[in-house]
Scaffold this active site. Structure first.
Site, PDB file in Angstrom:
ATOM      1  N   GLY A   1      53.193  46.800  24.190  1.00 30.01           N
ATOM      2  CA  GLY A   1      52.435  46.139  23.140  1.00 30.01           C
ATOM      3  C   GLY A   1      50.933  46.157  23.284  1.00 30.01           C
TER       4      GLY A   1
ATOM      5  N   PRO B   1      54.894  50.838  27.885  1.00 34.39           N
ATOM      6  CG  PRO B   1      53.468  52.004  29.324  1.00 34.39           C
ATOM      7  CD  PRO B   1      54.672  51.104  29.319  1.00 34.39           C
TER       8      PRO B   1
ATOM      9  NE  ARG C   1      50.001  53.159  13.158  1.00 34.50           N
ATOM     10  CZ  ARG C   1      48.801  52.591  13.256  1.00 34.50           C
ATOM     11  NH1 ARG C   1      47.695  53.301  13.049  1.00 34.50           N
ATOM     12  NH2 ARG C   1      48.697  51.323  13.565  1.00 34.50           N
TER      13      ARG C   1
ATOM     14  CB  CYS D   1      52.664  63.428  -6.436  1.00 32.26           C
ATOM     15  SG  CYS D   1      52.569  63.028  -8.181  1.00 32.26           S
ATOM     16  CD  GLU D   2      53.331  57.008  -3.930  1.00 32.04           C
ATOM     17  OE1 GLU D   2      53.361  55.883  -4.444  1.00 32.04           O
ATOM     18  OE2 GLU D   2      54.280  57.827  -4.008  1.00 32.04           O
TER      19      GLU D   2
END
Length: 455
Positions: free
Chosen positions: A263, A306, A345, A376-377
């Site tokens: 994390g 990790p 992301r 196409c977005e």
């Protein structure tokens, strides 16, 4: 080396997660970007774009930082484990194994990749909240430690392990009830999570496993989330896990592994300020040591997982600039030849990145643009309000810190092929993932015979 630009390598070359760029990043005589001794625009010309580039020196430095910190700060045995979901490949499996790491997987695909990459089964752990029988059997037959996430895992394993055979090696995952400040989709330690047994179930599950000849419980696991900059939650986690360890041993389980997850956050933009690898390990190790000593417990083997902090800063993604659209008084859109299929992301987590032109990284900005992909977005936006020198069609653009969760989350949205990936080191580049071709996307399509007859 770059020192005054927003993508400078960072303050701590021994802790790549604190860097915006790979540790080998430098400029050539013409002020063009070089990583791993390779000029980035030449890589784009040789391999095409979009292109994932991974720096071997940065990967190995991160691995060595974790192992060195564990040896310095934890008086008991330890084993760092690479969370391979961050970037799973044969090359990554082989590299981390050569640095003394184990590896965690969450699917049959990741498990096969680890095994084919040379990771021993007894150094692999299998996670997942809905493991299939195929995945459980593959793990069991290869000596992999299975992280029991819920009662379903236990029920299926009790049926799958042959009577009289060696027991399955288990690690029990539970939610520690610890909140941390990160995106809600990547918080896993709070009670309202799909992962792990609730803490109030722990004693009953431990009692249930006491009489099971098909299972041998050797470890406990908890994880509080991802992209975390705080250290206090990890201290709290150590105390919760030591209490669980004390309970398990008191009931008679030979638990010797304590897995605190991973994390640790990384630096995506200049304002990010994550702890160093050494500082994170120091806090975790000292907290586990103190929590166990205060309960008169022999120190367990400390395991951590990790992923992002090992691989994010090692990677950059190269694009070629294409079209532009200027809306006077409002915005200029600059398009590149990739986008949300090779880096989902930004659209998924609203993630921020740092970028520049490969051959003019130090040039003064002429404009502020919105960097968009070719899909196409309307939401296919990589970076907003990016200050750049004027970029022409064909220029190579570099996005930094893309080593984690880009290739592993990539897709074929709009039937766009996935990019190639190369590993760079000491002036050499090696292909580690071939570029998909449009015809590859038809490989698993099946045309019904009746449709052929109609044609």
């Amino acid at each position: 080396m770059m020192s005054s630009s927003p993508y400078e390598p960072g303050r701590d070359p021994l802790s790549p997660n604190c860097n915006l760029a790979p540790i080998t990043t430098e400029l050539d005589a013409q002020s063009r970007l070089i990583v791993g001794g390779c000029q980035l625009s030449e890589l784009a010309e040789c391999y095409g774009t979009p292109l994932y580039v991974l720096d071997e020196a940065t990967l190995r430095a991160a691995c060595q930082s974790y192992r060195g910190a564990l040896q310095r700060h934890y008086p008991g045995p330890s084993l760092p484990i690479y969370a391979s979901k961050a970037n799973s490949s044969l090359m990554m499996s082989s590299l981390v194994a050569s640095e003394g790491f184990g590896l965690d997987v969450v699917s049959a695909g990741e498990l096969l990749t680890a095994l084919k990459g040379g990771v021993p089964g007894d150094c692999i752990v299998l996670h997942g909240n809905n493991k299939s029988d195929q995945e459980l059997l593959l793990a069991y037959r290869n000596g992999v430690t299975i992280v029991a996430d819920n009662q379903h895992d236990l029920d299926r394993l009790s049926q799958l392990v042959p009577v009289g055979a060696d027991p399955a090696k288990l690690m029990l995952r539970f939610t520690p009830g610890i909140e941390c400040h990160t995106h809600e989709y990547i918080r896993t330690g709070h009670l309202d999570s799909k992962f792990g047994f609730d803490p109030d179930q722990l004693e009953s599950v431990l009692n249930q496993l006491l009489g099971c000849r098909w299972a041998r419980l050797t470890g406990l696991h908890a994880h509080i989330g991802s992209q975390i900059f705080e250290l206090e939650p990890h201290q709290d986690l150590a105390d919760v896990m030591a209490g669980a360890l004390q309970l398990a041993r008191r009931l008679g389980h030979p638990v010797m592994d304590l897995n605190v997850g991973g994390g640790l956050g990384v630096r995506y933009v200049s304002s990010d300020d994550p702890p160093s690898i050494d500082n994170w390990v120091k806090v975790v190790a000292e907290a586990v040591n103190q929590a166990c000593r205060s309960r008169n417990l022999d120190l367990p083997r400390l395991m951590c997982e990790p992923g992002r902090s090992l691989v994010a800063a090692a990677g950059v993604t190269l694009y070629r600039v294409g079209s532009r659209k200027t809306i006077p008084g409002l915005r200029t859109y600059l398009s590149v030849d990739g986008g949300m299929s090779d880096n989902p992301r930004p659209i998924t987590y609203q993630s921020l990145y740092t970028a520049c032109l490969a051959d003019r990284p130090l040039a003064s900005p002429d404009e502020t643009i919105t960097l968009v992909g070719k899909h196409c977005e309307s939401g296919d936006v990589l970076l907003k309000d990016l200050a750049l020198p004027y970029a022409s069609s064909g220029d190579v653009l570099v996005v930094f810190a893309t080593g984690a969760y880009n290739v592993s989350m990539s897709s074929n949205y709009n039937r766009i092929p996935r990019p190639a990936a190369v590993l760079v080191h000491s002036g050499h580049s090696e292909l580690v993932q071939r570029r998909e071709q449009p015809e590859d996307l038809l490989r698993y399509d099946v045309m019904p015979e009746r449709f052929l007859a109609l044609g």
